[in-house]
Design an enzyme around this catalytic site. Structure first.
Site, PDB file in Angstrom:
ATOM      1  N   GLY A  73       0.806  -1.219   0.000  1.00 28.02           N
ATOM      2  CA  GLY A  73       0.000   0.000   0.000  1.00 28.02           C
ATOM      3  C   GLY A  73       0.839   1.270   0.000  1.00 28.02           C
ATOM      4  O   GLY A  73       0.518   2.237  -0.696  1.00 28.02           O
ATOM      5  N   THR A  74       1.902   1.278   0.776  1.00 27.66           N
ATOM      6  CA  THR A  74       2.737   2.472   0.874  1.00 27.66           C
ATOM      7  C   THR A  74       3.337   2.832  -0.481  1.00 27.66           C
ATOM      8  O   THR A  74       3.278   3.984  -0.913  1.00 27.66           O
ATOM      9  CB  THR A  74       3.867   2.248   1.907  1.00 27.66           C
ATOM     10  N   ASN A 197      -8.569   3.487   8.308  1.00 28.22           N
ATOM     11  CA  ASN A 197      -8.000   2.370   9.060  1.00 28.22           C
ATOM     12  C   ASN A 197      -8.180   2.498  10.575  1.00 28.22           C
ATOM     13  O   ASN A 197      -8.118   1.516  11.291  1.00 28.22           O
ATOM     14  CB  ASN A 197      -6.519   2.203   8.721  1.00 28.22           C
ATOM     15  N   GLN A 232      -8.082  -0.724   3.246  1.00 26.75           N
ATOM     16  CA  GLN A 232      -8.967  -1.263   4.283  1.00 26.75           C
ATOM     17  C   GLN A 232     -10.303  -1.714   3.712  1.00 26.75           C
ATOM     18  O   GLN A 232     -11.057  -2.442   4.364  1.00 26.75           O
ATOM     19  CB  GLN A 232      -9.220  -0.205   5.371  1.00 26.75           C
ATOM     20  N   THR A 290      12.649  -7.626 -10.684  1.00 31.45           N
ATOM     21  CA  THR A 290      12.032  -8.945 -10.816  1.00 31.45           C
ATOM     22  C   THR A 290      10.773  -9.020  -9.965  1.00 31.45           C
ATOM     23  O   THR A 290      10.775  -8.637  -8.804  1.00 31.45           O
ATOM     24  CB  THR A 290      13.024 -10.054 -10.386  1.00 31.45           C
ATOM     25  N   CYS A 382       0.793   2.077  13.398  1.00 29.71           N
ATOM     26  CA  CYS A 382       2.093   2.663  13.123  1.00 29.71           C
ATOM     27  C   CYS A 382       2.553   3.493  14.308  1.00 29.71           C
ATOM     28  O   CYS A 382       3.497   4.257  14.221  1.00 29.71           O
ATOM     29  CB  CYS A 382       2.017   3.521  11.870  1.00 29.71           C
TER      30      CYS A 382
HETATM   31  C1  LIG Z   1      -1.959  -0.692   5.830  1.00 32.81           C
HETATM   32  C2  LIG Z   1      -2.373   0.471   5.046  1.00 32.81           C
HETATM   33  C3  LIG Z   1      -1.497   1.093   4.142  1.00 32.81           C
HETATM   34  C4  LIG Z   1      -0.070   0.670   3.978  1.00 32.81           C
HETATM   35  O1  LIG Z   1       0.062  -0.553   3.331  1.00 32.81           O
HETATM   36  P1  LIG Z   1       1.440  -1.380   3.380  1.00 32.81           P
HETATM   37  O2  LIG Z   1       1.132  -2.566   2.538  1.00 32.81           O
HETATM   38  O3  LIG Z   1       1.692  -1.695   4.822  1.00 32.81           O
HETATM   39  O4  LIG Z   1       2.496  -0.527   2.802  1.00 32.81           O
HETATM   40  C5  LIG Z   1      -1.973   2.168   3.416  1.00 32.81           C
HETATM   41  N1  LIG Z   1      -3.234   2.617   3.577  1.00 32.81           N
HETATM   42  C6  LIG Z   1      -4.091   2.059   4.452  1.00 32.81           C
HETATM   43  C7  LIG Z   1      -5.470   2.603   4.576  1.00 32.81           C
HETATM   44  C8  LIG Z   1      -3.692   0.972   5.206  1.00 32.81           C
HETATM   45  O5  LIG Z   1      -4.543   0.439   6.072  1.00 32.81           O
END
Ligand SMILES: *Cc1c(COP(=O)(O)O)cnc(C)c1O
Length: 434
Positions: A73-74, A197, A232, A290, A382
């Site tokens: 996600g990041t 989240n 989420q 990769t 976090c």
């Molecule tokens: C967990 C989360 C992220 C980050 O995702 P990662 O896979 O840990 O990098 C981004 N946005 C939301 C809303 C999340 O809950």
């Protein structure tokens, strides 16, 4: 006797579904070929990636070429935000694009003078505008985004981009009208999360998307683009990008019983992004390196499973959340207005309960609960390294004391009445200690 373990932190991480693990396993073992290789092992790895992309595209109602696999996600959020911003700047230096919004810095004279957007929602919050005097363009977002959205946007703000943070109400909801009112000729991107989240707020993405489309039509422009972070949302909400009217969408595996370190960015055809990495042609050059074949296969399998069971899970989670919350009140552990965020129902993720225990130190409560085998979280996961108070609870107007006293329970597939009952018993015992 082994202590009973109850996991109520699914918004931070979900266990890997055993069927997902089974789908991934061959790619950790015999199917190790490089997807770029021309021999059979390589071809099979390539085919696994292609099949995964196709299956996810079907769920999004789009074509496979709109999906870029990432490390989670990041990265996807960074790629969406920095990718659009950098593309705008590099396009400004290379091509004359008539439909591109006017950008500042170097073309300042052509930019209209900065005007404070007039936002509504004065009671709950006022639109906050920050950034340098001359802007490179404007980005609109919310104060309750995940740090992986706010982080790259803060960076752009330092680099001279103008950022508008939309007001949110007490439930964390955005008013779509405020989004449209905040748009200016130089707005390039709007980023609003699908579901929060920390407090589970489900934002009206489809409605916002529809209104942005209308704005673009009316002003004969392809901007602003609309991005949503759906990390989420994936186990519980519809991910049809046509219905949502989004141009960009972030997803990851770790919140939907899939693997950590695997994610994707959907970008509609015609939306060009500057990549974050250079040096290879994987993912059409959008994400060289990769491929994480097992991760990609796991991501696709996980999405398929959660989306298939969506209705059943929503029902189950809503019932359990409601039961948990009512029992907390009945047992006088909390009062009627201890729930942070929207009430349980259509505007809240069905598995999320963010609860204030007045007068209690949330972190201490969490540690006692952990001792008792119940795992939950103080708002965002976090928080460990940075013990800063939750920016989300602050944004919805919670007092510093309320922020410190709040705990997030996020239910998942393993939750049951029995588990909740056990949690209540432990909570009752612990709260007597305070
Ligand atoms: C967990 C989360 C992220 C980050 O995702 P990662 O896979 O840990 O990098 C981004 N946005 C939301 C809303 C999340 O809950």
């Amino acid at each position: 006797m082994k202590k009973k373990l109850i996991y109520l932190d699914h918004a931070a991480a979900t266990p890997l579904d055993h069927r997902v693990l089974a789908a991934m396993r061959p790619f950790f073992a015999s199917e190790f070929g490089n997807p770029a290789a021309l021999h059979d092992l390589g071809v099979r790895a390539r085919q696994a990636i292609d099949a995964s992309r196709k299956s996810m595209a079907e769920i999004f109602h789009t074509t496979p070429d709109t999906i870029t696999f990432t490390s989670g996600g990041t990265e996807s959020n960074n790629l969406a935000i920095l990718g659009i911003a950098r593309q705008m700047l590099s396009a400004a230096h290379t091509t004359a694009n008539p439909s591109r919004p006017p950008l500042g810095k170097g073309r300042v004279s052509k930019s209209p003078p900065f005007q404070e957007p007039v936002l509504s929602g004065t009671k709950e919050g006022v639109g906050v505008v920050a950034g340098a005097e001359t802007s490179r363009g404007q980005i609109i977002t919310t104060p309750i985004e995940h740090d992986s959205v706010l982080g790259p946007i803060k960076k752009l703000e330092q680099d001279g981009w103008k950022v508008t943070y939309l007001p949110v109400d007490k439930a964390g909801l955005i008013n779509p009208e405020d989004v449209i009112r905040a748009i200016r000729p130089e707005t390039v991107l709007i980023s609003v999360m699908y579901a929060n989240n920390e407090i589970g707020t489900i934002e009206p993405i489809a409605e916002i998307g529809r209104m942005i489309l209308r704005y673009r039509k009316k002003h004969k422009t392809q901007y602003p683009y609309f991005h949503t972070d759906a990390c989420q949302a994936s186990p519980y909400l519809d991910l049809d990008v046509d219905k949502l009217h989004v141009d960009l969408m972030t997803l990851n595996g770790s919140k939907m019983y899939g693997p950590k370190g695997a994610g994707l960015l959907y970008a509609r055809r015609g939306v060009t992004l500057e990549p974050l990495l250079y040096g290879g042609s994987q993912e059409r050059g959008m994400r060289p390196g990769t491929e994480n074949v097992a991760g990609i296969v796991g991501l696709a399998k996980a999405l398929k499973l959660v989306q298939k069971n969506r209705d059943k899970e929503i029902k189950k989670m809503t019932n359990l959340s409601q039961y948990f919350y009512k029992q907390l009140i009945t047992n006088q552990l909390i009062t009627n207005n201890s729930l942070n965020g929207p009430e349980i129902g259509e505007h809240r993720l069905p598995n999320n309960l963010n609860i204030e225990f007045p007068g209690i130190e949330g972190e201490a409560l969490l540690l006692y609960l952990n001792e008792a085998g119940v795992m939950c979280s103080t708002s965002s996961a976090c928080g460990l390294e940075s013990s800063e108070p939750s920016h989300v609870l602050e944004a919805i107007g919670a007092s510093p004391q309320a922020v410190r006293s709040s705990i997030r329970f996020s239910l998942g597939k393993s939750a049951s009445r029995q588990n909740i009952q056990h949690t209540l018993t432990q909570l009752k015992k612990i709260l007597q200690l305070f």
